[in-house]
Design a protein around this motif. Sequence first.
Motif, PDB file in Angstrom:
ATOM      1  N   GLY A  47       0.908  -1.232  -0.054  1.00 44.54           N
ATOM      2  CA  GLY A  47      -0.004   0.030   0.139  1.00 44.54           C
ATOM      3  C   GLY A  47       0.989   1.108   0.065  1.00 44.54           C
ATOM      4  O   GLY A  47       1.877   1.387   0.716  1.00 44.54           O
ATOM      5  N   VAL A  48       0.524   2.094  -0.771  1.00 42.74           N
ATOM      6  CA  VAL A  48       1.220   3.343  -0.905  1.00 42.74           C
ATOM      7  C   VAL A  48       0.431   4.826  -1.038  1.00 42.74           C
ATOM      8  O   VAL A  48      -0.482   4.833  -1.601  1.00 42.74           O
ATOM      9  CB  VAL A  48       2.104   3.617  -2.460  1.00 42.74           C
ATOM     10  CG1 VAL A  48       2.788   4.617  -2.304  1.00 42.74           C
ATOM     11  CG2 VAL A  48       2.984   2.109  -2.501  1.00 42.74           C
ATOM     12  N   ASP A  49       0.792   5.491  -0.089  1.00 43.68           N
ATOM     13  CA  ASP A  49       0.154   6.983   0.240  1.00 43.68           C
ATOM     14  C   ASP A  49       1.211   7.840  -0.369  1.00 43.68           C
ATOM     15  O   ASP A  49       2.320   8.052   0.171  1.00 43.68           O
ATOM     16  CB  ASP A  49      -0.150   7.287   1.740  1.00 43.68           C
ATOM     17  CG  ASP A  49      -0.590   8.628   1.801  1.00 43.68           C
ATOM     18  OD1 ASP A  49      -1.443   9.078   0.993  1.00 43.68           O
ATOM     19  OD2 ASP A  49      -0.196   9.335   2.633  1.00 43.68           O
ATOM     20  N   PRO A  50       1.000   8.265  -1.714  1.00 40.54           N
ATOM     21  CA  PRO A  50       1.866   9.072  -2.353  1.00 40.54           C
ATOM     22  C   PRO A  50       2.248  10.500  -1.788  1.00 40.54           C
ATOM     23  O   PRO A  50       1.150  11.157  -1.343  1.00 40.54           O
ATOM     24  CB  PRO A  50       1.585   9.403  -3.765  1.00 40.54           C
ATOM     25  CG  PRO A  50       0.197   9.146  -3.542  1.00 40.54           C
ATOM     26  CD  PRO A  50      -0.091   8.068  -2.544  1.00 40.54           C
ATOM     27  N   GLY A  51       3.430  11.044  -1.541  1.00 41.29           N
ATOM     28  CA  GLY A  51       3.770  12.238  -1.017  1.00 41.29           C
ATOM     29  C   GLY A  51       5.078  12.466  -1.470  1.00 41.29           C
ATOM     30  O   GLY A  51       5.937  11.753  -1.528  1.00 41.29           O
ATOM     31  N   SER A  52       5.198  14.000  -1.659  1.00 41.61           N
ATOM     32  CA  SER A  52       6.467  14.283  -2.526  1.00 41.61           C
ATOM     33  C   SER A  52       6.978  15.594  -1.526  1.00 41.61           C
ATOM     34  O   SER A  52       7.908  16.191  -2.016  1.00 41.61           O
ATOM     35  CB  SER A  52       6.324  14.529  -3.871  1.00 41.61           C
ATOM     36  OG  SER A  52       5.404  15.472  -4.023  1.00 41.61           O
ATOM     37  N   SER A  53       6.217  16.050  -0.647  1.00 40.22           N
ATOM     38  CA  SER A  53       6.785  17.369  -0.098  1.00 40.22           C
ATOM     39  C   SER A  53       8.056  16.966   0.795  1.00 40.22           C
ATOM     40  O   SER A  53       8.274  16.186   1.499  1.00 40.22           O
ATOM     41  CB  SER A  53       5.458  17.700   0.798  1.00 40.22           C
ATOM     42  OG  SER A  53       6.032  18.867   1.609  1.00 40.22           O
ATOM     43  N   ALA A  54       8.851  18.147   0.686  1.00 43.59           N
ATOM     44  CA  ALA A  54       9.827  18.078   1.557  1.00 43.59           C
ATOM     45  C   ALA A  54       9.726  19.026   2.787  1.00 43.59           C
ATOM     46  O   ALA A  54      10.614  18.979   3.693  1.00 43.59           O
ATOM     47  CB  ALA A  54      11.285  18.805   0.879  1.00 43.59           C
ATOM     48  N   SER A  55       8.529  19.321   2.929  1.00 48.44           N
ATOM     49  CA  SER A  55       8.217  19.930   4.301  1.00 48.44           C
ATOM     50  C   SER A  55       8.227  18.946   5.416  1.00 48.44           C
ATOM     51  O   SER A  55       7.819  17.929   5.260  1.00 48.44           O
ATOM     52  CB  SER A  55       7.020  20.762   4.280  1.00 48.44           C
ATOM     53  OG  SER A  55       5.914  19.995   3.992  1.00 48.44           O
ATOM     54  N   ARG A  56       8.138  19.483   6.570  1.00 51.82           N
ATOM     55  CA  ARG A  56       8.072  18.646   7.809  1.00 51.82           C
ATOM     56  C   ARG A  56       6.993  17.858   7.846  1.00 51.82           C
ATOM     57  O   ARG A  56       5.681  18.391   7.740  1.00 51.82           O
ATOM     58  CB  ARG A  56       8.391  19.311   9.108  1.00 51.82           C
ATOM     59  CG  ARG A  56       8.598  18.742  10.440  1.00 51.82           C
ATOM     60  CD  ARG A  56       8.885  19.550  11.322  1.00 51.82           C
ATOM     61  NE  ARG A  56       9.201  18.563  12.713  1.00 51.82           N
ATOM     62  CZ  ARG A  56       8.795  18.748  13.819  1.00 51.82           C
ATOM     63  NH1 ARG A  56       8.117  20.033  14.081  1.00 51.82           N
ATOM     64  NH2 ARG A  56       9.093  17.864  14.709  1.00 51.82           N
ATOM     65  N   GLY A  57       6.812  16.584   8.355  1.00 46.22           N
ATOM     66  CA  GLY A  57       5.675  15.755   8.313  1.00 46.22           C
ATOM     67  C   GLY A  57       5.391  15.286   6.936  1.00 46.22           C
ATOM     68  O   GLY A  57       4.412  14.559   6.842  1.00 46.22           O
ATOM     69  N   GLY A  58       6.074  15.540   5.742  1.00 44.74           N
ATOM     70  CA  GLY A  58       5.635  15.240   4.575  1.00 44.74           C
ATOM     71  C   GLY A  58       6.294  13.663   4.164  1.00 44.74           C
ATOM     72  O   GLY A  58       7.198  13.292   5.011  1.00 44.74           O
ATOM     73  N   GLY A  59       5.869  13.337   3.165  1.00 45.11           N
ATOM     74  CA  GLY A  59       6.536  11.902   2.716  1.00 45.11           C
ATOM     75  C   GLY A  59       5.535  10.739   1.969  1.00 45.11           C
ATOM     76  O   GLY A  59       4.307  11.139   2.030  1.00 45.11           O
ATOM     77  N   THR A  60       6.185   9.815   1.826  1.00 45.90           N
ATOM     78  CA  THR A  60       5.290   8.758   1.072  1.00 45.90           C
ATOM     79  C   THR A  60       5.188   7.779   2.055  1.00 45.90           C
ATOM     80  O   THR A  60       6.236   7.081   2.723  1.00 45.90           O
ATOM     81  CB  THR A  60       6.009   8.024   0.004  1.00 45.90           C
ATOM     82  OG1 THR A  60       6.072   9.252  -1.207  1.00 45.90           O
ATOM     83  CG2 THR A  60       5.293   7.116  -0.523  1.00 45.90           C
ATOM     84  N   GLY A  61       4.074   7.160   2.411  1.00 50.89           N
ATOM     85  CA  GLY A  61       3.683   6.017   3.454  1.00 50.89           C
ATOM     86  C   GLY A  61       3.589   4.827   2.524  1.00 50.89           C
ATOM     87  O   GLY A  61       3.146   4.719   1.368  1.00 50.89           O
ATOM     88  N   ILE A  62       4.308   4.006   3.106  1.00 51.07           N
ATOM     89  CA  ILE A  62       4.489   2.650   2.432  1.00 51.07           C
ATOM     90  C   ILE A  62       4.062   1.616   3.419  1.00 51.07           C
ATOM     91  O   ILE A  62       4.963   1.644   4.801  1.00 51.07           O
ATOM     92  CB  ILE A  62       5.948   2.393   1.833  1.00 51.07           C
ATOM     93  CG1 ILE A  62       5.886   3.358   0.805  1.00 51.07           C
ATOM     94  CG2 ILE A  62       6.029   0.955   1.261  1.00 51.07           C
ATOM     95  CD1 ILE A  62       7.582   3.255   0.529  1.00 51.07           C
TER      96      ILE A  62
END
Length: 161
Positions: free
Chosen positions: A7-22
């Motif tokens: 499962g992938v929750d896409p995220g590309s933000s470099a801000s704090r708290g951002g990211g891609t969940g896997i």
Amino acid sequence: MVCVILGVDPGSSASRGGGTGIAWVSEDDDGCFTLQRAPHESLAGFCCRLRDEIEGLLPIVAEGSMVVVERPFINPKFMGAALGLLRVVGVVEEIAERKGATIVEVAPTQLRAAHGVKLKGKEGKAEMINAMKARGHSPANEHEADAWACVEHALRHTVPA
């Protein structure tokens, strides 16, 4: 043959708290993490790291495996963010396709509704984290909770072979 549900929750933000969940589950392993983009990392560099992570989680021949991706929400006011999310999804789906895994995109509203999450914004994120914890998962943040919701979607809608 090893089968993996990813499962992938896409995220590309470099801000704090951002990211891609896997999140993933297989016959002998499960887990989750958030791949975060470093503050000065290019999107291309982040996508390269993401590719390496996804390739490492899927078997070399992934027939029988499934990759479920939360469909990005596109807001015309934030097209730059949307384009980044679409690039992340493209990387994930390209790897899954190349390895022979089934690819499924699920709308965020569908994932929330399946777990009784009605709230939006920060309240909805906390509610999704709690819903995934109630299912026995241990998400550290909303990205991992959404990734687990993608795995749960596959488990609910897949007929065993």
